[in-house]
Design a protein around this motif. Structure first.
Motif, PDB file in Angstrom:
ATOM      1  N   PHE A  45      14.613   1.990   5.841  1.00 20.97           N
ATOM      2  CA  PHE A  45      13.439   2.440   6.596  1.00 20.97           C
ATOM      3  C   PHE A  45      12.147   2.104   5.860  1.00 20.97           C
ATOM      4  CE2 PHE A  45      10.229   5.506   7.959  1.00 20.97           C
ATOM      5  CZ  PHE A  45      10.318   5.366   9.344  1.00 20.97           C
ATOM      6  N   GLU A  46      12.187   2.131   4.533  1.00 21.54           N
ATOM      7  CA  GLU A  46      11.001   1.733   3.761  1.00 21.54           C
ATOM      8  C   GLU A  46      10.615   0.292   4.064  1.00 21.54           C
ATOM      9  OE1 GLU A  46       9.940   0.542  -0.830  1.00 21.54           O
ATOM     10  OE2 GLU A  46      11.713   1.768  -0.416  1.00 21.54           O
ATOM     11  N   LEU A  47      11.626  -0.613   4.087  1.00 24.02           N
ATOM     12  CA  LEU A  47      11.329  -2.016   4.403  1.00 24.02           C
ATOM     13  C   LEU A  47      10.858  -2.169   5.838  1.00 24.02           C
ATOM     14  CD1 LEU A  47      14.390  -3.724   2.656  1.00 24.02           C
ATOM     15  CD2 LEU A  47      12.038  -3.594   1.822  1.00 24.02           C
ATOM     16  N   MET A  48      11.442  -1.396   6.755  1.00 23.76           N
ATOM     17  CA  MET A  48      11.030  -1.466   8.147  1.00 23.76           C
ATOM     18  C   MET A  48       9.584  -0.989   8.308  1.00 23.76           C
ATOM     19  SD  MET A  48      10.456   0.253  11.207  1.00 23.76           S
ATOM     20  CE  MET A  48      10.999   1.895  10.776  1.00 23.76           C
ATOM     21  N   GLN A  99       5.940   9.377  -4.516  1.00 22.07           N
ATOM     22  CA  GLN A  99       5.703  10.576  -5.324  1.00 22.07           C
ATOM     23  C   GLN A  99       6.894  11.514  -5.147  1.00 22.07           C
ATOM     24  OE1 GLN A  99       1.932  12.304  -4.262  1.00 22.07           O
ATOM     25  NE2 GLN A  99       0.786  10.394  -4.619  1.00 22.07           N
ATOM     26  N   GLY A 100       7.787  11.479  -6.113  1.00 23.69           N
ATOM     27  CA  GLY A 100       8.985  12.294  -6.014  1.00 23.69           C
ATOM     28  C   GLY A 100       9.872  11.815  -4.882  1.00 23.69           C
ATOM     29  N   GLN A 101      10.113  12.704  -3.912  1.00 20.73           N
ATOM     30  CA  GLN A 101      10.959  12.386  -2.779  1.00 20.73           C
ATOM     31  C   GLN A 101      10.140  12.049  -1.540  1.00 20.73           C
ATOM     32  OE1 GLN A 101      13.807  11.965  -4.655  1.00 20.73           O
ATOM     33  NE2 GLN A 101      14.864  12.678  -2.798  1.00 20.73           N
ATOM     34  N   ALA A 102       8.904  11.564  -1.748  1.00 23.40           N
ATOM     35  CA  ALA A 102       8.030  11.252  -0.610  1.00 23.40           C
ATOM     36  C   ALA A 102       7.335   9.921  -0.837  1.00 23.40           C
ATOM     37  CB  ALA A 102       6.999  12.358  -0.409  1.00 23.40           C
ATOM     38  N   TRP A 103       7.132   9.212   0.280  1.00 26.40           N
ATOM     39  CA  TRP A 103       6.385   7.949   0.275  1.00 26.40           C
ATOM     40  C   TRP A 103       5.069   8.179   1.032  1.00 26.40           C
ATOM     41  CZ3 TRP A 103       7.097   3.320  -2.100  1.00 26.40           C
ATOM     42  CH2 TRP A 103       8.360   3.074  -2.690  1.00 26.40           C
ATOM     43  N   PHE A 104       3.969   7.592   0.474  1.00 25.35           N
ATOM     44  CA  PHE A 104       2.654   7.703   1.100  1.00 25.35           C
ATOM     45  C   PHE A 104       2.074   6.316   1.294  1.00 25.35           C
ATOM     46  CE2 PHE A 104       3.384  11.664  -1.084  1.00 25.35           C
ATOM     47  CZ  PHE A 104       2.930  12.631  -0.190  1.00 25.35           C
ATOM     48  N   CYS A 105       1.379   6.141   2.429  1.00 21.69           N
ATOM     49  CA  CYS A 105       0.686   4.878   2.702  1.00 21.69           C
ATOM     50  C   CYS A 105      -0.799   5.077   2.403  1.00 21.69           C
ATOM     51  CB  CYS A 105       0.886   4.479   4.156  1.00 21.69           C
ATOM     52  SG  CYS A 105       0.101   2.904   4.578  1.00 21.69           S
ATOM     53  N   THR A 106      -1.270   4.400   1.367  1.00 24.89           N
ATOM     54  CA  THR A 106      -2.652   4.584   0.892  1.00 24.89           C
ATOM     55  C   THR A 106      -3.562   3.568   1.548  1.00 24.89           C
ATOM     56  OG1 THR A 106      -2.203   3.128  -0.968  1.00 24.89           O
ATOM     57  CG2 THR A 106      -1.868   5.490  -1.310  1.00 24.89           C
ATOM     58  N   THR A 107      -3.809   3.771   2.826  1.00 28.92           N
ATOM     59  CA  THR A 107      -4.722   2.872   3.551  1.00 28.92           C
ATOM     60  C   THR A 107      -6.100   3.477   3.721  1.00 28.92           C
ATOM     61  OG1 THR A 107      -3.954   3.804   5.647  1.00 28.92           O
ATOM     62  CG2 THR A 107      -2.827   1.824   4.829  1.00 28.92           C
ATOM     63  N   ALA A 127       0.824  -1.210   0.000  1.00 26.67           N
ATOM     64  CA  ALA A 127       0.000   0.000   0.000  1.00 26.67           C
ATOM     65  C   ALA A 127       0.854   1.253   0.000  1.00 26.67           C
ATOM     66  CB  ALA A 127      -0.932  -0.002   1.212  1.00 26.67           C
ATOM     67  N   PHE A 128       2.117   1.144  -0.369  1.00 33.32           N
ATOM     68  CA  PHE A 128       3.016   2.291  -0.366  1.00 33.32           C
ATOM     69  C   PHE A 128       3.208   2.801  -1.796  1.00 33.32           C
ATOM     70  CE2 PHE A 128       3.785   0.657   3.757  1.00 33.32           C
ATOM     71  CZ  PHE A 128       4.369   1.654   4.513  1.00 33.32           C
ATOM     72  N   GLN A 129       3.141   4.096  -1.936  1.00 31.45           N
ATOM     73  CA  GLN A 129       3.335   4.734  -3.236  1.00 31.45           C
ATOM     74  C   GLN A 129       4.357   5.867  -3.081  1.00 31.45           C
ATOM     75  OE1 GLN A 129      -0.406   6.100  -4.787  1.00 31.45           O
ATOM     76  NE2 GLN A 129      -1.169   4.016  -5.200  1.00 31.45           N
TER      77      GLN A 129
END
Length: 635
Positions: free
Chosen positions: A81-84, A16-24, A12-14
């Motif tokens: 940190f993304e994997l964590m 956008q540029g230099q940012a990650w968002f959790c689309t829950t 559920a992670f996307q």
């Protein structure tokens, strides 16, 4: 590469540029800054798994409604940190040898222990490390390579040590006993009987046994600090020194491009596995210099561990990179220990210093020779010897010394044409070889002749001083014949050569007559006990004919030498009359000989008397002793 799958939810992670968002579906209530990347997440999944995140969120929530946290020092950076974060959300992810070290260190950094949730990240990464990664050669190697980026964290958790010990244990074990790295390198499946399987069907073929150097190429992919630690652990486990030296050789050839420039047909006997490995951009000169000095520290100082040609390559590279004097000296000592295995091409090292005028580095060869002679004396090889009937009599270790003497004589002949090579330096190198190491001085004579030809401005005293390096008694008949006609040699040396050449011929003639007498005596004994046959008479006739031909040739040579002696005597007498010399005796005294007319005569009557063969031999030996005594030049 082995892996462990964690989580069950879809991603559920996307980004956008230099940012990650959790689309829950829920708006994020926390922003975590890791390096240049921002993660817009939710507080609860993070604080329920991490003690550090729990404290940071608690502190940030008191100040602002939407908290922001910065983690600049997390091991592995944004990617880890993304994997964590995915693990905290229960999203599917894979633990591999490439990311397990980063995740293990990050989990320790964030305090993701069992206290904050059963089956937390520390437990999963430790299990995967111990039960999967450390049991496999390739995975252990990959995990160790990732320790470079976060070495302090990995060392604190003993991950580096565990990976190195795993690799050292596998490298020190016979791979044919346990099957690694056959299965790990994608080798064929084997049946219980040991034959190769193809599509599950036994082919009857046996898998090839692996040599003990199978791990060289893999170990060479490690950085120098990790490679040094791996070699240290392997030495502590008792791996043989020649195997360690082979790995160091492979590693040096991979990262020191200068070692591969002189590799050619001479390396055809080396294994293909030991060849240089192609890499990308070569290391900088400073990195190569540091590597060279580390190779010097790691390489045992022991004879025969590595090829002599490779040692010369290291020495040449050290001189080019201007390595430390101790590093250069150690390479010279190693070469000196096995100088008898070197070739003339190895010794011809050009001068890399602008301060030296000579074309080749003669000083370096001089030091290497001194190291060899020192080791030879320590091992008891420098004992006196003599030459008897063309055979060397001396210590058993004399053969390497003789080989080195021949090598140095060849080197002197190669460097002699250099007009900038000073006489003292040439003399010092030639005189460093002990007298007993040269059965014959033909090679030294050739080098001296080339030097005299290339340095025609030398004075007569310098020529005589240079020619004193060789012993005219140890010249072969061919060399004597050449020297007698050599106009570059001083007159004193030519007279000595003629004298000893005549002495050799007379000794040979006397020996031939002695053999003839013995043959006649043996034939008389055989005829006394049994009747002679036609075959026996025929062989005796052939032997006599051969002896007569040899005698005729020797008499002709002696006659030629007598004429040369007579002509030389007349010329010297003329010179003496011009310069006011008193008598011929003064000139002969100067040369150290008493060249009389009887000495130059063939004296066939004394040699042809066959009734007392033993008496003739004694007479020849007495004459030879007198000549040797009187032929010593005045210093």
């Amino acid at each position: 590469m082995a892996c462990m799958k964690l989580g069950s939810k879809t991603d559920a992670f996307q980004r956008q540029g230099q940012a990650w968002f959790c689309t829950t579906g829920l708006p994020s209530d926390i922003v975590v800054e890791v390096g240049e990347m921002s993660f817009h997440l939710h507080k609860f999944p993070l604080l329920s798994r991490s003690g550090v995140m729990e404290r940071l969120i608690s502190e940030a929530s008191e100040e602002e409604e939407k908290c922001s946290i910065c983690l600049p020092d997390i091991p592995g950076g944004p990617k880890t940190f993304e994997l964590m974060a995915k693990f905290c959300y229960g999203v599917k992810l894979e633990l591999t040898a490439s990311n397990v070290v980063y995740l293990r260190c990050a989990a320790e950094y964030l305090e993701m222990t069992e206290e904050y949730g059963e089956g937390n990240l520390i437990m999963h990464t430790e299990t995967f490390l111990n039960q999967v990664v450390l049991r496999n050669w390739k995975d252990s190697l990959r995990a160790l390579q990732t320790c470079d980026d976060i070495i302090s964290y990995a060392d604190e958790l003993n991950i580096t040590k565990r990976c190195i010990e795993s690799l050292a244990m596998k490298a020190s074990t016979d791979p044919n006993l346990f099957g690694w790295p056959i299965m790990e390198h994608g080798g064929p499946m084997q049946s219980p009987g040991g034959s190769v399987l193809w599509n599950g069907i036994s082919t009857g073929a046996r898998p090839k046994n692996l040599s003990l150097d199978w791990w060289y190429e893999d170990a060479s992919t490690l950085s120098l600090p990790l490679y040094k630690r791996l070699i240290a652990v392997m030495e502590s486990r008792g791996i043989r020194q020649e195997i360690i030296a082979g790995s160091l050789t492979f590693y040096a050839k991979r990262y020191l491009p200068g070692l591969n420039r002189r590799q050619g047909a001479n390396d055809s006997n080396s294994s293909a596995r030991l060849g240089p490995v192609a890499i990308g951009a070569p290391p900088s000169e400073e990195d190569q210099k540091l590597l060279l000095e580390e190779i010097d520290r790691l390489l045992p100082i022991q004879k025969g561990l590595v090829p002599t040609k490779f040692l010369f390559g290291l020495l040449r590279t050290a001189m080019i990179l201007r390595a430390s004097p101790s590093c250069i000296s150690n390479f010279e000592k190693r070469i000196g220990m096995q100088l008898d295995q070197a070739t003339l091409e190895d010794l011809l090292m050009p001068t890399f210093s602008y301060s030296m005028e000579t074309l080749y580095n003669v000083d370096c060869v001089q030091r290497i020779l001194e190291h060899f002679l020192t080791m030879d004396q320590i091992t008891g090889g420098a004992s006196p010897c003599s030459v008897d009937d063309g055979q060397i009599i001396g210590s058993p270790s004399l053969t390497p010394v003789t080989m080195v003497a021949k090598l140095i004589d060849g080197y002197l002949a190669e460097v002699a044409p250099d007009v900038n090579l000073k006489l003292p330096k040439f003399q010092a190198l030639a005189a460093s070889v002990p007298d007993y190491a040269r059965p014959l001085d033909d090679g030294l004579y050739r080098a001296i002749d080339i030097y005299l030809k290339s340095h025609p401005w030398l004075s007569e005293s310098d020529r005589e001083q240079l020619c004193r390096l060789m012993d005219c008694q140890k010249l072969s008949l061919e060399a004597c014949t050449h020297a007698a006609q050599n106009e570059r040699l001083p007159l004193r040396i030519v007279v000595q050569v003629l004298f000893f050449e005549q002495l050799q011929l007379r000794t040979s003639i006397a020996g031939c007559f002695l053999v003839s007498d013995n043959l006649d005596g043996s034939r008389q004994l055989r005829s006394g006990f049994a009747g002679s046959t036609e075959g026996g008479w025929a062989s005796a006739v052939r032997e006599n004919q051969v002896l007569k031909v040899g005698m005729d040739n020797m008499r002709m040579r002696v006659s030629e030498l007598e004429k040369e002696c007579s002509n030389m005597r007349q010329e010297i007498e003329k010179l003496g009359q011009v310069k006011g010399s008193s008598t011929w005796g003064n000139v002969s005294k100067k040369f150290g000989f008493k060249l009389k007319s009887q000495m130059c005569s063939a004296q066939e009557g004394s040699v042809s008397n066959q009734n007392n063969g033993s008496g003739k031999t004694e007479k020849v030996k007495d004459r030879q002793g007198k000549h040797k005594k009187n032929s010593t030049p005045d210093e």
